[in-house]
Write a protein that holds these residues in place. Sequence first.
Motif, PDB file in Angstrom:
ATOM      1  N   LYS A  72       0.831  -1.205   0.000  1.00 50.70           N
ATOM      2  CA  LYS A  72       0.000   0.000   0.000  1.00 50.70           C
ATOM      3  C   LYS A  72       0.867   1.258   0.000  1.00 50.70           C
ATOM      4  CE  LYS A  72      -4.245  -1.658   2.235  1.00 50.70           C
ATOM      5  NZ  LYS A  72      -5.165  -1.153   1.198  1.00 50.70           N
ATOM      6  N   ALA A  73       1.989   1.196   0.738  1.00 50.64           N
ATOM      7  CA  ALA A  73       2.884   2.343   0.837  1.00 50.64           C
ATOM      8  C   ALA A  73       3.836   2.446  -0.347  1.00 50.64           C
ATOM      9  CB  ALA A  73       3.696   2.255   2.127  1.00 50.64           C
ATOM     10  N   GLU A  74       3.775   1.469  -1.244  1.00 48.97           N
ATOM     11  CA  GLU A  74       4.667   1.410  -2.414  1.00 48.97           C
ATOM     12  C   GLU A  74       6.129   1.381  -1.973  1.00 48.97           C
ATOM     13  OE1 GLU A  74       3.500   4.724  -4.848  1.00 48.97           O
ATOM     14  OE2 GLU A  74       1.767   3.660  -5.653  1.00 48.97           O
ATOM     15  N   LEU A  75       6.393   0.507  -0.999  1.00 45.66           N
ATOM     16  CA  LEU A  75       7.737   0.332  -0.468  1.00 45.66           C
ATOM     17  C   LEU A  75       8.229  -1.085  -0.744  1.00 45.66           C
ATOM     18  CD1 LEU A  75       7.337   1.983   3.063  1.00 45.66           C
ATOM     19  CD2 LEU A  75       8.835   2.815   1.222  1.00 45.66           C
ATOM     20  N   PRO A  76       9.554  -1.277  -0.869  1.00 45.92           N
ATOM     21  CA  PRO A  76      10.073  -2.645  -0.938  1.00 45.92           C
ATOM     22  C   PRO A  76       9.727  -3.385   0.356  1.00 45.92           C
ATOM     23  CG  PRO A  76      11.770  -1.023  -1.510  1.00 45.92           C
ATOM     24  CD  PRO A  76      10.613  -0.254  -0.957  1.00 45.92           C
ATOM     25  N   MET A  77       9.565  -4.674   0.271  1.00 46.36           N
ATOM     26  CA  MET A  77       9.248  -5.463   1.460  1.00 46.36           C
ATOM     27  C   MET A  77      10.420  -5.417   2.439  1.00 46.36           C
ATOM     28  SD  MET A  77       7.108  -7.278   3.118  1.00 46.36           S
ATOM     29  CE  MET A  77       7.111  -8.384   4.531  1.00 46.36           C
ATOM     30  N   PRO A  78      10.199  -4.890   3.652  1.00 45.05           N
ATOM     31  CA  PRO A  78      11.298  -4.864   4.634  1.00 45.05           C
ATOM     32  C   PRO A  78      11.478  -6.230   5.281  1.00 45.05           C
ATOM     33  CG  PRO A  78       9.307  -4.004   5.636  1.00 45.05           C
ATOM     34  CD  PRO A  78       8.961  -4.310   4.193  1.00 45.05           C
ATOM     35  N   LYS A  79      12.608  -6.421   5.941  1.00 43.00           N
ATOM     36  CA  LYS A  79      12.774  -7.596   6.778  1.00 43.00           C
ATOM     37  C   LYS A  79      11.882  -7.413   8.007  1.00 43.00           C
ATOM     38  CE  LYS A  79      17.441  -8.891   5.343  1.00 43.00           C
ATOM     39  NZ  LYS A  79      18.834  -9.177   5.789  1.00 43.00           N
ATOM     40  N   VAL A  80      11.387  -8.511   8.526  1.00 40.67           N
ATOM     41  CA  VAL A  80      10.428  -8.466   9.635  1.00 40.67           C
ATOM     42  C   VAL A  80      11.019  -9.214  10.826  1.00 40.67           C
ATOM     43  CG1 VAL A  80       8.074  -9.010  10.362  1.00 40.67           C
ATOM     44  CG2 VAL A  80       8.533  -8.389   7.978  1.00 40.67           C
ATOM     45  N   TYR A  81      10.923  -8.576  12.005  1.00 44.89           N
ATOM     46  CA  TYR A  81      11.505  -9.149  13.214  1.00 44.89           C
ATOM     47  C   TYR A  81      10.492  -9.152  14.354  1.00 44.89           C
ATOM     48  CZ  TYR A  81      16.164  -8.742  11.121  1.00 44.89           C
ATOM     49  OH  TYR A  81      17.260  -8.874  10.305  1.00 44.89           O
ATOM     50  N   LEU A  82      10.643 -10.122  15.243  1.00 46.84           N
ATOM     51  CA  LEU A  82       9.890 -10.169  16.495  1.00 46.84           C
ATOM     52  C   LEU A  82      10.861 -10.134  17.669  1.00 46.84           C
ATOM     53  CD1 LEU A  82       7.043 -12.786  15.882  1.00 46.84           C
ATOM     54  CD2 LEU A  82       6.783 -10.319  16.262  1.00 46.84           C
ATOM     55  N   ILE A  83      10.427  -9.475  18.739  1.00 51.50           N
ATOM     56  CA  ILE A  83      11.231  -9.362  19.963  1.00 51.50           C
ATOM     57  C   ILE A  83      10.442 -10.001  21.090  1.00 51.50           C
ATOM     58  CG2 ILE A  83      12.366  -7.765  21.556  1.00 51.50           C
ATOM     59  CD1 ILE A  83      12.234  -5.685  19.220  1.00 51.50           C
ATOM     60  N   ASN A  84      11.031 -10.956  21.750  1.00 52.43           N
ATOM     61  CA  ASN A  84      10.332 -11.682  22.813  1.00 52.43           C
ATOM     62  C   ASN A  84      10.345 -10.860  24.108  1.00 52.43           C
ATOM     63  OD1 ASN A  84       8.967 -13.721  24.142  1.00 52.43           O
ATOM     64  ND2 ASN A  84      10.832 -14.864  24.631  1.00 52.43           N
ATOM     65  N   GLU A  85       9.510  -9.834  24.138  1.00 48.38           N
ATOM     66  CA  GLU A  85       9.358  -8.963  25.306  1.00 48.38           C
ATOM     67  C   GLU A  85       7.872  -8.726  25.539  1.00 48.38           C
ATOM     68  OE1 GLU A  85      11.490  -7.292  27.378  1.00 48.38           O
ATOM     69  OE2 GLU A  85      13.462  -7.291  26.394  1.00 48.38           O
ATOM     70  N   ASP A  86       7.470  -8.675  26.810  1.00 46.98           N
ATOM     71  CA  ASP A  86       6.075  -8.426  27.141  1.00 46.98           C
ATOM     72  C   ASP A  86       5.670  -6.981  26.904  1.00 46.98           C
ATOM     73  OD1 ASP A  86       5.561 -11.050  27.892  1.00 46.98           O
ATOM     74  OD2 ASP A  86       6.184 -10.710  29.963  1.00 46.98           O
ATOM     75  N   SER A  87       6.615  -6.062  27.011  1.00 47.27           N
ATOM     76  CA  SER A  87       6.313  -4.648  26.817  1.00 47.27           C
ATOM     77  C   SER A  87       5.865  -4.405  25.377  1.00 47.27           C
ATOM     78  CB  SER A  87       7.548  -3.786  27.117  1.00 47.27           C
ATOM     79  OG  SER A  87       7.266  -2.417  26.936  1.00 47.27           O
ATOM     80  N   PRO A  88       4.716  -3.749  25.167  1.00 48.15           N
ATOM     81  CA  PRO A  88       4.228  -3.528  23.803  1.00 48.15           C
ATOM     82  C   PRO A  88       4.951  -2.379  23.119  1.00 48.15           C
ATOM     83  CG  PRO A  88       2.696  -2.574  25.389  1.00 48.15           C
ATOM     84  CD  PRO A  88       3.765  -3.254  26.197  1.00 48.15           C
ATOM     85  N   ASN A  89       5.633  -2.668  22.016  1.00 48.64           N
ATOM     86  CA  ASN A  89       6.347  -1.620  21.290  1.00 48.64           C
ATOM     87  C   ASN A  89       6.738  -2.122  19.907  1.00 48.64           C
ATOM     88  OD1 ASN A  89       7.474   1.114  21.293  1.00 48.64           O
ATOM     89  ND2 ASN A  89       7.716   0.794  23.491  1.00 48.64           N
ATOM     90  N   ALA A  90       7.229  -1.184  19.084  1.00 42.74           N
ATOM     91  CA  ALA A  90       7.655  -1.509  17.720  1.00 42.74           C
ATOM     92  C   ALA A  90       8.585  -0.421  17.229  1.00 42.74           C
ATOM     93  CB  ALA A  90       6.437  -1.638  16.798  1.00 42.74           C
ATOM     94  N   PHE A  91       9.411  -0.740  16.237  1.00 43.40           N
ATOM     95  CA  PHE A  91      10.297   0.267  15.646  1.00 43.40           C
ATOM     96  C   PHE A  91      10.694  -0.150  14.240  1.00 43.40           C
ATOM     97  CE2 PHE A  91      13.301  -2.713  17.532  1.00 43.40           C
ATOM     98  CZ  PHE A  91      14.366  -2.743  16.636  1.00 43.40           C
ATOM     99  N   ALA A  92      11.260   0.812  13.510  1.00 38.82           N
ATOM    100  CA  ALA A  92      11.807   0.549  12.175  1.00 38.82           C
ATOM    101  C   ALA A  92      13.271   0.957  12.174  1.00 38.82           C
ATOM    102  CB  ALA A  92      11.039   1.336  11.118  1.00 38.82           C
ATOM    103  N   THR A  93      14.070   0.294  11.352  1.00 35.47           N
ATOM    104  CA  THR A  93      15.485   0.616  11.265  1.00 35.47           C
ATOM    105  C   THR A  93      15.974   0.347   9.842  1.00 35.47           C
ATOM    106  OG1 THR A  93      17.671   0.213  12.266  1.00 35.47           O
ATOM    107  CG2 THR A  93      16.228  -1.697  11.996  1.00 35.47           C
ATOM    108  N   GLY A  94      17.225   0.707   9.568  1.00 33.50           N
ATOM    109  CA  GLY A  94      17.796   0.522   8.229  1.00 33.50           C
ATOM    110  C   GLY A  94      18.331   1.825   7.683  1.00 33.50           C
ATOM    111  N   ARG A  95      19.150   1.720   6.617  1.00 33.06           N
ATOM    112  CA  ARG A  95      19.745   2.942   6.069  1.00 33.06           C
ATOM    113  C   ARG A  95      18.921   3.557   4.952  1.00 33.06           C
ATOM    114  NH1 ARG A  95      23.132  -1.255   4.310  1.00 33.06           N
ATOM    115  NH2 ARG A  95      23.448  -1.398   2.045  1.00 33.06           N
ATOM    116  N   ASN A  96      17.974   2.805   4.373  1.00 31.32           N
ATOM    117  CA  ASN A  96      17.094   3.340   3.335  1.00 31.32           C
ATOM    118  C   ASN A  96      15.952   2.341   3.114  1.00 31.32           C
ATOM    119  OD1 ASN A  96      18.120   1.254   1.577  1.00 31.32           O
ATOM    120  ND2 ASN A  96      19.851   2.576   1.078  1.00 31.32           N
ATOM    121  N   PRO A  97      14.941   2.716   2.327  1.00 32.50           N
ATOM    122  CA  PRO A  97      13.810   1.802   2.129  1.00 32.50           C
ATOM    123  C   PRO A  97      14.196   0.452   1.525  1.00 32.50           C
ATOM    124  CG  PRO A  97      13.191   4.026   1.476  1.00 32.50           C
ATOM    125  CD  PRO A  97      14.669   4.056   1.741  1.00 32.50           C
TER     126      PRO A  97
END
Length: 286
Positions: free
Chosen positions: A80-105
């Motif tokens: 929908k955003a017309e972006l390349p598919m990013p790598k997807v990660y999960l973090i085994n933590e109970d605290s609810p949060n999310a982030f994005a990283t990388g040097r470009n799309p």
Amino acid sequence: MFNLMKTAILMAAITALFIVIGGMLGGHEGMVLALLFALAMNFFSYWFSDKMVLRMTNAQEVDQNSAPQFYGLVKELAAKAELPMPKVYLINEDSPNAFATGRNPEHAAVAATTGILRILSNRELRGVMAHELAHVKHRDILISTIAATMAGAISALANMAMLFGSRGSDGRSGNPIAGILVAILAPMAAGLIQMSISRAREYEADRGGAEIAQDPEALASALDKIHRYASGIPFDAVEHHPETAQMMIMNPLTASGLSQLFSTHPATADRVARLMEMARTGSYPG
């Protein structure tokens, strides 16, 4: 282009800071060593800072087979955003949060905790991951990722200064300058984050995420729920690496004092109010 300029300025400032500190601690030789260290750090930060941040947060890569629902949700939003598919990660933590990283799309990754998958509805989770993809689309993930690794390097330098300035072989106090540096370097790392990361970027990512998901109310509901849950559930990985807090969709730090200096997020109530106004006025495409 503006974010690339900010990144270059950040790297130059860190290089200058390291050279000055190296000169204070070790004279000419210290300056040379600090310059070499800063150049190596700049190179490493640009090419590998995303991997370092993912390692700091204990993120594990998932795919269509290991996390089909979550991976599919990100894939749909990226299209929908017309972006390349990013790598997807999960973090085994109970605290609810999310982030994005990388040097470009083209070299981006998004990560979410298992806690956020548990507490949010699918609609709310779409809003959150659309927010993270908006960060990717706005190209502000590079400077936030580099700032996190640079701040970590400054903290490491503070620890080195503490060792350097402890006691000599004769049992006498070492370099008194080192003790002063220990007192100022950690706040300086926090200040670095504050100067490099504008709170306005979160408002823009909220707006961009609402546009991608076509659902500002979902993100507003998710932010309100994350705010209520996150305050009582520590995010252990971020508590150990507070320089990564500015990358999260919401500041997860629970410690008082110095850690609060790393807060770069606007008030949740303001973010929710802006999103609800978007929903009321329909002031987004589609």
